[in-house]
Design a protein around this motif. Structure first.
Motif, PDB file in Angstrom:
ATOM      1  N   ASP A   1       0.852  -1.193   0.000  1.00 18.14           N
ATOM      2  CA  ASP A   1       0.000   0.000   0.000  1.00 18.14           C
ATOM      3  C   ASP A   1       0.889   1.244   0.000  1.00 18.14           C
ATOM      4  N   MET A   2       1.116   1.794  -1.182  1.00 14.88           N
ATOM      5  CA  MET A   2       2.045   2.908  -1.314  1.00 14.88           C
ATOM      6  C   MET A   2       1.443   4.229  -0.839  1.00 14.88           C
ATOM      7  N   THR A   3       0.131   4.385  -0.970  1.00 18.12           N
ATOM      8  CA  THR A   3      -0.509   5.669  -0.678  1.00 18.12           C
ATOM      9  C   THR A   3      -1.343   5.673   0.603  1.00 18.12           C
ATOM     10  N   GLY A   4      -1.579   4.516   1.174  1.00 18.00           N
ATOM     11  CA  GLY A   4      -2.434   4.424   2.355  1.00 18.00           C
ATOM     12  C   GLY A   4      -3.877   4.109   2.015  1.00 18.00           C
ATOM     13  N   GLU A   5      -4.167   3.866   0.734  1.00 13.34           N
ATOM     14  CA  GLU A   5      -5.544   3.612   0.309  1.00 13.34           C
ATOM     15  C   GLU A   5      -6.143   2.387   0.999  1.00 13.34           C
ATOM     16  N   GLN A   6      -5.347   1.315   1.109  1.00 16.60           N
ATOM     17  CA  GLN A   6      -5.858   0.092   1.738  1.00 16.60           C
ATOM     18  C   GLN A   6      -6.058   0.283   3.242  1.00 16.60           C
ATOM     19  N   LEU A   7      -5.134   0.988   3.875  1.00 16.09           N
ATOM     20  CA  LEU A   7      -5.283   1.276   5.300  1.00 16.09           C
ATOM     21  C   LEU A   7      -6.526   2.125   5.549  1.00 16.09           C
ATOM     22  N   LEU A   8      -6.729   3.122   4.682  1.00 13.77           N
ATOM     23  CA  LEU A   8      -7.873   4.017   4.855  1.00 13.77           C
ATOM     24  C   LEU A   8      -9.189   3.295   4.630  1.00 13.77           C
ATOM     25  N   LYS A   9      -9.205   2.300   3.760  1.00 14.38           N
ATOM     26  CA  LYS A   9     -10.430   1.516   3.530  1.00 14.38           C
ATOM     27  C   LYS A   9     -10.933   0.939   4.846  1.00 14.38           C
ATOM     28  N   HIS A  10     -10.048   0.288   5.580  1.00 13.58           N
ATOM     29  CA  HIS A  10     -10.450  -0.350   6.841  1.00 13.58           C
ATOM     30  C   HIS A  10     -10.652   0.677   7.954  1.00 13.58           C
ATOM     31  N   ALA A  11      -9.886   1.765   7.890  1.00 16.42           N
ATOM     32  CA  ALA A  11     -10.060   2.819   8.900  1.00 16.42           C
ATOM     33  C   ALA A  11     -11.442   3.459   8.766  1.00 16.42           C
ATOM     34  N   LYS A  12     -11.903   3.633   7.534  1.00 14.92           N
ATOM     35  CA  LYS A  12     -13.229   4.225   7.322  1.00 14.92           C
ATOM     36  C   LYS A  12     -14.333   3.264   7.745  1.00 14.92           C
ATOM     37  N   VAL A  13     -14.124   1.978   7.541  1.00 15.62           N
ATOM     38  CA  VAL A  13     -15.085   0.993   8.040  1.00 15.62           C
ATOM     39  C   VAL A  13     -15.117   1.038   9.569  1.00 15.62           C
ATOM     40  N   TYR A  14     -13.951   1.215  10.167  1.00 10.70           N
ATOM     41  CA  TYR A  14     -13.851   1.280  11.637  1.00 10.70           C
ATOM     42  C   TYR A  14     -14.668   2.448  12.187  1.00 10.70           C
ATOM     43  N   THR A  15     -14.479   3.639  11.631  1.00 13.67           N
ATOM     44  CA  THR A  15     -15.202   4.811  12.145  1.00 13.67           C
ATOM     45  C   THR A  15     -16.693   4.717  11.830  1.00 13.67           C
ATOM     46  N   LEU A  16     -17.044   4.107  10.699  1.00 18.59           N
ATOM     47  CA  LEU A  16     -18.455   3.929  10.361  1.00 18.59           C
ATOM     48  C   LEU A  16     -19.112   2.959  11.347  1.00 18.59           C
ATOM     49  N   ALA A  17     -18.414   1.876  11.657  1.00 18.60           N
ATOM     50  CA  ALA A  17     -18.944   0.895  12.613  1.00 18.60           C
ATOM     51  C   ALA A  17     -19.112   1.522  13.997  1.00 18.60           C
ATOM     52  N   ASP A  18     -18.201   2.419  14.357  1.00 17.09           N
ATOM     53  CA  ASP A  18     -18.315   3.102  15.641  1.00 17.09           C
ATOM     54  C   ASP A  18     -19.564   3.988  15.658  1.00 17.09           C
ATOM     55  N   LYS A  19     -19.801   4.684  14.577  1.00 14.69           N
ATOM     56  CA  LYS A  19     -20.978   5.558  14.489  1.00 14.69           C
ATOM     57  C   LYS A  19     -22.270   4.747  14.517  1.00 14.69           C
ATOM     58  N   PHE A  20     -22.272   3.610  13.837  1.00 12.50           N
ATOM     59  CA  PHE A  20     -23.474   2.792  13.746  1.00 12.50           C
ATOM     60  C   PHE A  20     -23.635   1.841  14.921  1.00 12.50           C
ATOM     61  N   GLY A  21     -22.639   1.788  15.816  1.00  8.35           N
ATOM     62  CA  GLY A  21     -22.764   0.998  17.033  1.00  8.35           C
ATOM     63  C   GLY A  21     -22.565  -0.495  16.861  1.00  8.35           C
ATOM     64  N   LEU A  22     -21.706  -0.915  15.919  1.00  8.02           N
ATOM     65  CA  LEU A  22     -21.434  -2.335  15.712  1.00  8.02           C
ATOM     66  C   LEU A  22     -20.014  -2.649  16.171  1.00  8.02           C
ATOM     67  N   THR A  23     -19.884  -3.103  17.404  1.00 11.75           N
ATOM     68  CA  THR A  23     -18.568  -3.354  17.994  1.00 11.75           C
ATOM     69  C   THR A  23     -17.820  -4.444  17.256  1.00 11.75           C
ATOM     70  N   HIS A  24     -18.512  -5.493  16.857  1.00 13.75           N
ATOM     71  CA  HIS A  24     -17.835  -6.601  16.177  1.00 13.75           C
ATOM     72  C   HIS A  24     -17.220  -6.135  14.860  1.00 13.75           C
TER      73      HIS A  24
END
Length: 285
Positions: free
Chosen positions: A151-174
Motif C-alpha cells: 500500500d504505497m498511498t495508504g488507500e488500503q489502510l484508509l479503507k479499513h479505517a473508514k469501516v472502523y469509524t463507520l462501525a463506531d458511528k453505527f454501534g457495531l462493535t464486532h
C-alpha cells in the motif's frame, strides 16, 4: 442413596394431618390432569420464561426494504437494504423507528458517509464479514488483483479505517474489531502510514485508545527509519495534530526510561528486540 424418596414410609410415619395433606395434593394433581387449564400448585416458570424464538434469515429478507441515499449532489448513490438487518445497528434502529406504515417510502439520507465503507458495512450485515477477508491462521488478507501488494498511498489502510469509524458511528462493535484487525494485516510504506495516522487523529476521539495507541507505538518504534522516507509529511502531521506528536514523544520517552531501568537492574543484558505492530515496506514508488 441417602436422599432416596420412600413415599410409603413418609405417609405411614407422618402425623394424620400430614397424610391428609399428601392425599389432597394428589387429588389436586389429578384434577389438573383432567383440566389442562388449571394452574398447577407447584408449577415452575411460565410463558415469560420461554426462550425468545430465533429470528431466521428468511425473516430478515422478508422485512421492508429501506432506501439509503449515500453522498450528496452528483455523488449521491442509492443503496437498499432490508430493515430487519439494518436495525441490528442502534443508529438505524432509531432511524427506522420513525417510519410509519402508511405506504410512504422508507428512506434514510447519509450525505456525509463514504460509499465504499457503506458497501463494506452492508456486506457485513448480510455475510458477517467484508472483502478482503482474513486468511485463516495467517496475518494476511485475501489477494485482490486490483490492489498492489504494498500500500504505497495508504488507500488500503484508509479503507479499513473508514469501516472502523463507520462501525463506531453505527454501534457495531464486532465490525469495529474486525476492521481494526484487518488494518494490522496491510503491508504499507511510510507515506501510506502517514495518510492513515492523519485520518485516525482527525476522525477518532482522543478517548479511542484502541485505535490511536497502535499508531503512536508504530511511529515511536519506527520513526527513526520511516521519517527519512516521509520527513516533510511527518513534520506536517505533527504540526497539524499536536496530540499525535505528543503521543509519539511520550512513547519514546517511556521506552527510554524502561531501558534505563532494565540496564540498572540487569547490567550488561542485551536489549530486547522491538516488534513491529504490523508489516511495512520501506520501498517507495
Amino acid at each position: 442413596m441417602a436422599d432416596s424418596f420412600n413415599e410409603e414410609t413418609m405417609v405411614k410415619d407422618a402425623p394424620r394431618g400430614a397424610a391428609a395433606d399428601v392425599e389432597m395434593a394428589e387429588g389436586e394433581a389429578g384434577a389438573a390432569s383432567e383440566n389442562p387449564n388449571a394452574e398447577l400448585p407447584f408449577a415452575e416458570g411460565g410463558p415469560e420464561d420461554a426462550p425468545a424464538p430465533r429470528t431466521t434469515f428468511l425473516q430478515y429478507l422478508t422485512s421492508p426494504v429501506v432506501t439509503l441515499l449515500v453522498g450528496s449532489g452528483e455523488n449521491e448513490t442509492i443503496l437498499t437494504a432490508h430493515q430487519g438487518l439494518l436495525t441490528r445497528s442502534p443508529f438505524f434502529a432509531e432511524a427506522c423507528a420513525e417510519f410509519v406504515d402508511d405506504g410512504s417510502p422508507r428512506q434514510i439520507e447519509l450525505p456525509g458517509e463514504d460509499l465504499d465503507a457503506m458497501g463494506c458495512f452492508l456486506e457485513f450485515l448480510y455475510t458477517a464479514d467484508y472483502f478482503p477477508r482474513k486468511v485463516p491462521g495467517q496475518r494476511t488478507l485475501e489477494k485482490d488483483p486490483s490492489t498492489p501488494e504494498v500500500d504505497m498511498t495508504g488507500e488500503q489502510l484508509l479503507k479499513h479505517a473508514k469501516v472502523y469509524t463507520l462501525a463506531d458511528k453505527f454501534g457495531l462493535t464486532h465490525l469495529k474489531n474486525l476492521a481494526s484487525s484487518k488494518i494490522h494485516c496491510v503491508n504499507s510504506t511510510a507515506k501510506g502510514e502517514i495518510a492513515y495516522a492523519r485520518y485516525i487523529y482527525q476522525f477518532t476521539p482522543p478517548t479511542d485508545t484502541a485505535i490511536r495507541v497502535p499508531v503512536a507505538n508504530f511511529w515511536a518504534t519506527r520513526s527513526h527509519t520511516l521519517r527519512a522516507e516521509a520527513e516533510d509529511e511527518f513534520r506536517d502531521l505533527c504540526l497539524q495534530f499536536p496530540q499525535f506528536g505528543y503521543d509519539v514523544l511520550t512513547r519514546v520517552l517511556d521506552d527510554k526510561l524502561k531501558r534505563e531501568r532494565n540496564e540498572k537492574m540487569h547490567p550488561g543484558a542485551p536489549g530486547s528486540a522491538r516488534k513491529r505492530p504490523r508489516h511495512s515496506s520501506t520501498t517507495q514508488a
